[in-house]
Each structure stands twice: as C-alpha cells, then as structure tokens.
Write a protein that holds these residues in place. Structure first.
Motif, PDB file in Angstrom:
ATOM      1  N   LYS A  25       0.790  -1.230   0.000  1.00 22.01           N
ATOM      2  CA  LYS A  25       0.000   0.000   0.000  1.00 22.01           C
ATOM      3  C   LYS A  25       0.826   1.285   0.000  1.00 22.01           C
ATOM      4  O   LYS A  25       0.299   2.340  -0.319  1.00 22.01           O
ATOM      5  CB  LYS A  25      -0.942   0.007   1.220  1.00 22.01           C
ATOM      6  CG  LYS A  25      -1.955  -1.132   1.225  1.00 22.01           C
ATOM      7  CD  LYS A  25      -2.827  -1.125  -0.019  1.00 22.01           C
ATOM      8  CE  LYS A  25      -3.861  -2.243  -0.003  1.00 22.01           C
ATOM      9  NZ  LYS A  25      -4.680  -2.267  -1.234  1.00 22.01           N
ATOM     10  N   PHE A  26       2.093   1.218   0.379  1.00 25.75           N
ATOM     11  CA  PHE A  26       2.903   2.430   0.392  1.00 25.75           C
ATOM     12  C   PHE A  26       3.497   2.674  -0.989  1.00 25.75           C
ATOM     13  O   PHE A  26       3.812   1.746  -1.726  1.00 25.75           O
ATOM     14  CB  PHE A  26       4.027   2.319   1.421  1.00 25.75           C
ATOM     15  CG  PHE A  26       3.562   2.411   2.843  1.00 25.75           C
ATOM     16  CD1 PHE A  26       2.214   2.445   3.155  1.00 25.75           C
ATOM     17  CD2 PHE A  26       4.485   2.454   3.883  1.00 25.75           C
ATOM     18  CE1 PHE A  26       1.787   2.528   4.465  1.00 25.75           C
ATOM     19  CE2 PHE A  26       4.071   2.529   5.199  1.00 25.75           C
ATOM     20  CZ  PHE A  26       2.713   2.566   5.487  1.00 25.75           C
ATOM     21  N   ARG A  27       3.639   3.953  -1.323  1.00 23.27           N
ATOM     22  CA  ARG A  27       4.319   4.350  -2.566  1.00 23.27           C
ATOM     23  C   ARG A  27       5.655   4.968  -2.201  1.00 23.27           C
ATOM     24  O   ARG A  27       5.724   6.059  -1.645  1.00 23.27           O
ATOM     25  CB  ARG A  27       3.461   5.379  -3.330  1.00 23.27           C
ATOM     26  CG  ARG A  27       2.053   4.911  -3.667  1.00 23.27           C
ATOM     27  CD  ARG A  27       2.076   3.777  -4.673  1.00 23.27           C
ATOM     28  NE  ARG A  27       0.717   3.370  -5.034  1.00 23.27           N
ATOM     29  CZ  ARG A  27       0.442   2.350  -5.822  1.00 23.27           C
ATOM     30  NH1 ARG A  27       1.435   1.629  -6.329  1.00 23.27           N
ATOM     31  NH2 ARG A  27      -0.813   2.046  -6.094  1.00 23.27           N
ATOM     32  N   PHE A  28       6.727   4.276  -2.503  1.00 27.27           N
ATOM     33  CA  PHE A  28       8.049   4.795  -2.182  1.00 27.27           C
ATOM     34  C   PHE A  28       9.041   4.289  -3.221  1.00 27.27           C
ATOM     35  O   PHE A  28       8.823   3.263  -3.888  1.00 27.27           O
ATOM     36  CB  PHE A  28       8.492   4.384  -0.772  1.00 27.27           C
ATOM     37  CG  PHE A  28       8.532   2.904  -0.541  1.00 27.27           C
ATOM     38  CD1 PHE A  28       9.691   2.177  -0.778  1.00 27.27           C
ATOM     39  CD2 PHE A  28       7.407   2.227  -0.079  1.00 27.27           C
ATOM     40  CE1 PHE A  28       9.738   0.813  -0.564  1.00 27.27           C
ATOM     41  CE2 PHE A  28       7.444   0.860   0.134  1.00 27.27           C
ATOM     42  CZ  PHE A  28       8.609   0.151  -0.107  1.00 27.27           C
ATOM     43  N   ARG A  29      10.133   4.999  -3.356  1.00 27.00           N
ATOM     44  CA  ARG A  29      11.166   4.629  -4.312  1.00 27.00           C
ATOM     45  C   ARG A  29      11.867   3.344  -3.860  1.00 27.00           C
ATOM     46  O   ARG A  29      12.274   3.225  -2.711  1.00 27.00           O
ATOM     47  CB  ARG A  29      12.178   5.751  -4.451  1.00 27.00           C
ATOM     48  CG  ARG A  29      13.276   5.490  -5.487  1.00 27.00           C
ATOM     49  CD  ARG A  29      14.215   6.674  -5.591  1.00 27.00           C
ATOM     50  NE  ARG A  29      13.509   7.890  -6.001  1.00 27.00           N
ATOM     51  CZ  ARG A  29      14.071   9.092  -6.100  1.00 27.00           C
ATOM     52  NH1 ARG A  29      15.375   9.230  -5.800  1.00 27.00           N
ATOM     53  NH2 ARG A  29      13.366  10.141  -6.479  1.00 27.00           N
ATOM     54  N   GLY A  30      11.953   2.406  -4.781  1.00 31.23           N
ATOM     55  CA  GLY A  30      12.596   1.138  -4.471  1.00 31.23           C
ATOM     56  C   GLY A  30      11.629   0.067  -4.006  1.00 31.23           C
ATOM     57  O   GLY A  30      12.077  -0.989  -3.536  1.00 31.23           O
ATOM     58  N   ARG A  31      10.322   0.317  -4.133  1.00 31.87           N
ATOM     59  CA  ARG A  31       9.360  -0.684  -3.675  1.00 31.87           C
ATOM     60  C   ARG A  31       9.437  -1.956  -4.514  1.00 31.87           C
ATOM     61  O   ARG A  31       9.453  -3.057  -3.975  1.00 31.87           O
ATOM     62  CB  ARG A  31       7.941  -0.125  -3.716  1.00 31.87           C
ATOM     63  CG  ARG A  31       6.914  -1.073  -3.107  1.00 31.87           C
ATOM     64  CD  ARG A  31       5.508  -0.542  -3.188  1.00 31.87           C
ATOM     65  NE  ARG A  31       5.035  -0.496  -4.569  1.00 31.87           N
ATOM     66  CZ  ARG A  31       3.740  -0.416  -4.889  1.00 31.87           C
ATOM     67  NH1 ARG A  31       2.821  -0.345  -3.927  1.00 31.87           N
ATOM     68  NH2 ARG A  31       3.361  -0.378  -6.153  1.00 31.87           N
ATOM     69  N   ARG A  32       9.503  -1.799  -5.841  1.00 33.14           N
ATOM     70  CA  ARG A  32       9.561  -2.982  -6.705  1.00 33.14           C
ATOM     71  C   ARG A  32      10.844  -3.789  -6.480  1.00 33.14           C
ATOM     72  O   ARG A  32      10.775  -5.021  -6.389  1.00 33.14           O
ATOM     73  CB  ARG A  32       9.408  -2.562  -8.168  1.00 33.14           C
ATOM     74  CG  ARG A  32       9.328  -3.718  -9.152  1.00 33.14           C
ATOM     75  CD  ARG A  32       8.942  -3.229 -10.523  1.00 33.14           C
ATOM     76  NE  ARG A  32       7.616  -2.662 -10.527  1.00 33.14           N
ATOM     77  CZ  ARG A  32       6.505  -3.384 -10.688  1.00 33.14           C
ATOM     78  NH1 ARG A  32       6.594  -4.695 -10.818  1.00 33.14           N
ATOM     79  NH2 ARG A  32       5.338  -2.798 -10.695  1.00 33.14           N
ATOM     80  N   PRO A  33      12.027  -3.152  -6.382  1.00 32.22           N
ATOM     81  CA  PRO A  33      13.213  -3.954  -6.042  1.00 32.22           C
ATOM     82  C   PRO A  33      13.098  -4.661  -4.698  1.00 32.22           C
ATOM     83  O   PRO A  33      13.621  -5.765  -4.529  1.00 32.22           O
ATOM     84  CB  PRO A  33      14.344  -2.915  -6.034  1.00 32.22           C
ATOM     85  CG  PRO A  33      13.871  -1.844  -6.951  1.00 32.22           C
ATOM     86  CD  PRO A  33      12.391  -1.775  -6.741  1.00 32.22           C
ATOM     87  N   ALA A  34      12.401  -4.013  -3.751  1.00 32.83           N
ATOM     88  CA  ALA A  34      12.219  -4.663  -2.451  1.00 32.83           C
ATOM     89  C   ALA A  34      11.364  -5.920  -2.583  1.00 32.83           C
ATOM     90  O   ALA A  34      11.644  -6.947  -1.958  1.00 32.83           O
ATOM     91  CB  ALA A  34      11.580  -3.684  -1.466  1.00 32.83           C
ATOM     92  N   VAL A  35      10.314  -5.845  -3.407  1.00 31.47           N
ATOM     93  CA  VAL A  35       9.471  -7.020  -3.641  1.00 31.47           C
ATOM     94  C   VAL A  35      10.275  -8.120  -4.325  1.00 31.47           C
ATOM     95  O   VAL A  35      10.187  -9.300  -3.969  1.00 31.47           O
ATOM     96  CB  VAL A  35       8.235  -6.641  -4.473  1.00 31.47           C
ATOM     97  CG1 VAL A  35       7.425  -7.887  -4.821  1.00 31.47           C
ATOM     98  CG2 VAL A  35       7.362  -5.650  -3.719  1.00 31.47           C
ATOM     99  N   LEU A  36      11.072  -7.739  -5.312  1.00 30.30           N
ATOM    100  CA  LEU A  36      11.908  -8.721  -5.998  1.00 30.30           C
ATOM    101  C   LEU A  36      12.927  -9.351  -5.053  1.00 30.30           C
ATOM    102  O   LEU A  36      13.248 -10.534  -5.173  1.00 30.30           O
ATOM    103  CB  LEU A  36      12.627  -8.053  -7.181  1.00 30.30           C
ATOM    104  CG  LEU A  36      11.725  -7.575  -8.332  1.00 30.30           C
ATOM    105  CD1 LEU A  36      12.556  -6.865  -9.386  1.00 30.30           C
ATOM    106  CD2 LEU A  36      10.953  -8.726  -8.937  1.00 30.30           C
ATOM    107  N   LEU A  37      13.432  -8.558  -4.110  1.00 34.17           N
ATOM    108  CA  LEU A  37      14.366  -9.088  -3.128  1.00 34.17           C
ATOM    109  C   LEU A  37      13.696 -10.128  -2.231  1.00 34.17           C
ATOM    110  O   LEU A  37      14.294 -11.154  -1.902  1.00 34.17           O
ATOM    111  CB  LEU A  37      14.934  -7.951  -2.281  1.00 34.17           C
ATOM    112  CG  LEU A  37      15.955  -8.350  -1.206  1.00 34.17           C
ATOM    113  CD1 LEU A  37      17.186  -8.984  -1.854  1.00 34.17           C
ATOM    114  CD2 LEU A  37      16.352  -7.122  -0.382  1.00 34.17           C
TER     115      LEU A  37
END
Length: 285
Positions: A105-117
């Motif tokens: 639910k949060f919008r922040f820079r690096g969210r997609r890389p965090a999910v991939l991690l």
C-alpha cells in the motif's frame, strides 16, 4: 418430440457428468486417505499382528498410545514442538504483516526492487546459509542446543509469509484505507483497525503454512538441537523413537499418528479460511 429427446439427453448427460466427477473425487480422496487409515489400524494392533500381513486388527490395543506417551522424552518433544510452532507462527505473522502492508500500500522509491528481493530470498535454500548462521548462533550467541536459533529469526519476518500477505493485501480496495485516514487514523491504527479484520483469511492461511512448517521441520532441530535431547521436537524425536522401537511397528505407527494428529485437526477446523486465503492471494500481482 425432438425437444423432449434433447431435454432427456441433456439431463442424462448432466447426471452422468455428476456421477463421473464425484466418482473421481471419491477415488482421489480414498487414495490420499488410505495411508492415514493404514497408520491408524497398525497403531492399534498387537506386536505380533503388526509384523504380519494382516490389515485389520484382531483387537483394539489402545494401550499402544499410552505406551508412547510413557516413552522417555515424548512429552518433552510434544511441548517443544508446541513452543516452536506456536511462537514461530506468532512471530512470523506479527513481523511479516507490517512489511507486507508497506509493500502493498505504500508508494516509495525502491518498492519494486524490495518485492523482488523478497521473492529472491524465497528461492534461496536454507542449506546455503546454514554454516555461517550456525557459527553465529553457536559460537557468538551460545544458543546451540536449543530451539531459539529457529524461533528468533522469525521475529524479523519471513519471506514466504511477506509475499503471501502482500498478495492478499493488494485485493483490499485503497478507498477503505483513505477513508480511515480521513477519519484521523494513522498508519498503525489503519493497519490494526481496518487492514487486519479485512485480511483475516490471508493471515489465517499464512499462520497455517507457518505452523505446518514449524511442526514438521526436521532440518532445523537436527542442526541446532541434536546435541540436547531435551530440546528435540516431535519430528526429530520420532527418528530416535523409531530406532528404539524398530521391531514394534504398532508403537511406531502410534507415535506417527500422534505427530500427525495436531496438523490434521488444525487444517480440518481452519480449512475454509485456509482455502479462501490461498485463493485470494493470487488475484493481483
């Protein structure tokens, strides 16, 4: 007449389809149920009959279960398994839910890389990091011979639980969260008052997955608790029990049935929430 014939054929086709589907389902259910039936029937046989080829017990020897409970260490293994599975499930859910909420639910820079991690972490076998982790817990923290090296890391999140919870939280409309914030709720209060009640099926599914994993875990207790019999769990202690009662298959099957019983009962009473939570986790990506 032609219409009646078509209607009759349609009805007959539906009946035959219903019979075929349910016959297949019953056959599949029996196929998966037969091993449990075999374990139970063998567990109530006498010593002599358990070694024979007979499938139905001549007499119901319920004292086999009493003998298993009286075996040295069995109650300690049971207690350790409950502690490991209970605390592990509680820690994993409580620590993974806020992370999943932020990723969903949060919008922040690096969210997609965090999910991939998180997804990449799921693909990493535990055997890869077992040596450095063991050195940390055994030599630096001196916690070898206990289950704490398995329980404590779950308080910092579990990749599989985070992924499943995130997938479920994506199905919750953002309008509910925005309405809560308009009413003055902060992020923590929104999570506890709005998200948690709506995410109960997903939380139940994650909790069941984690409970099953901890209850059946053999690799972890073998690494960290092998040198201390007082910290063994049922999954690891069962191997020792089988070695001590190798010729008493009735007692071995009775112990196996007692190990399986909590998992079967938990899934039986929570299967609706489990199936619903697993189904909804794949709605959005």
């Amino acid at each position: 007449m032609t219409t009646r014939r078509r209607s009759g054929r349609t009805t007959r086709g539906r009946v035959l389809h219903w019979i075929a589907v349910h016959t297949t389902a019953v056959a599949a259910a029996l196929f998966f149920l037969l091993p449990f039936v075999f374990v139970f029937l063998t567990s109530v046989m006498s010593d002599e009959q358990a070694m024979s080829g007979e499938l139905w017990p001549r007499g119901w020897h319920w004292s086999n279960y009493e003998a298993v409970f009286d075996a040295p260490g069995f109650l300690d293994w049971w207690r350790n398994s409950l502690i490991y599975a209970g605390l592990g499930t509680l820690f994993a859910v409580c620590s993974s839910l806020p992370v999943a909420y932020a990723l969903a639910k949060f919008r922040f820079r690096g969210r997609r890389p965090a999910v991939l991690l998180v997804v990449a972490t799921m693909m990493l076998p535990p055997q890869v990091v077992v040596v450095p982790m063991y050195l940390v817990w055994a030599q630096q923290l001196h916690l070898s011979g206990s289950l704490w090296p398995l329980i404590v890391p779950l308080a910092f999140g579990d990749a599989y639980s985070i992924f499943l919870l995130r997938q479920f939280l994506l199905t919750i409309p953002r309008e509910y969260l925005e309405s809560a914030k308009v009413d003055g709720c902060g992020e923590l209060r929104t999570l506890t008052r709005i998200v948690v009640p709506m995410a109960k099926p997903g939380i139940a599914a994650v909790a069941l997955f984690q409970f099953f994993f901890c209850w059946n875990d053999y690799f972890g207790p073998q690494i960290y608790a092998a040198q201390n019999p007082g910290a063994w769990t049922l999954s690891y202690g069962l191997e020792s029990f089988k070695s001590a009662h190798g010729v008493n298959w009735n007692l071995t099957m009775a112990a196996t049935a007692l190990v399986m019983a909590p998992v079967v009962l938990v899934f039986f009473f929570a299967q609706k929430a489990f199936v619903e939570g697993v189904t909804l986790t794949g709605v959005k990506g």
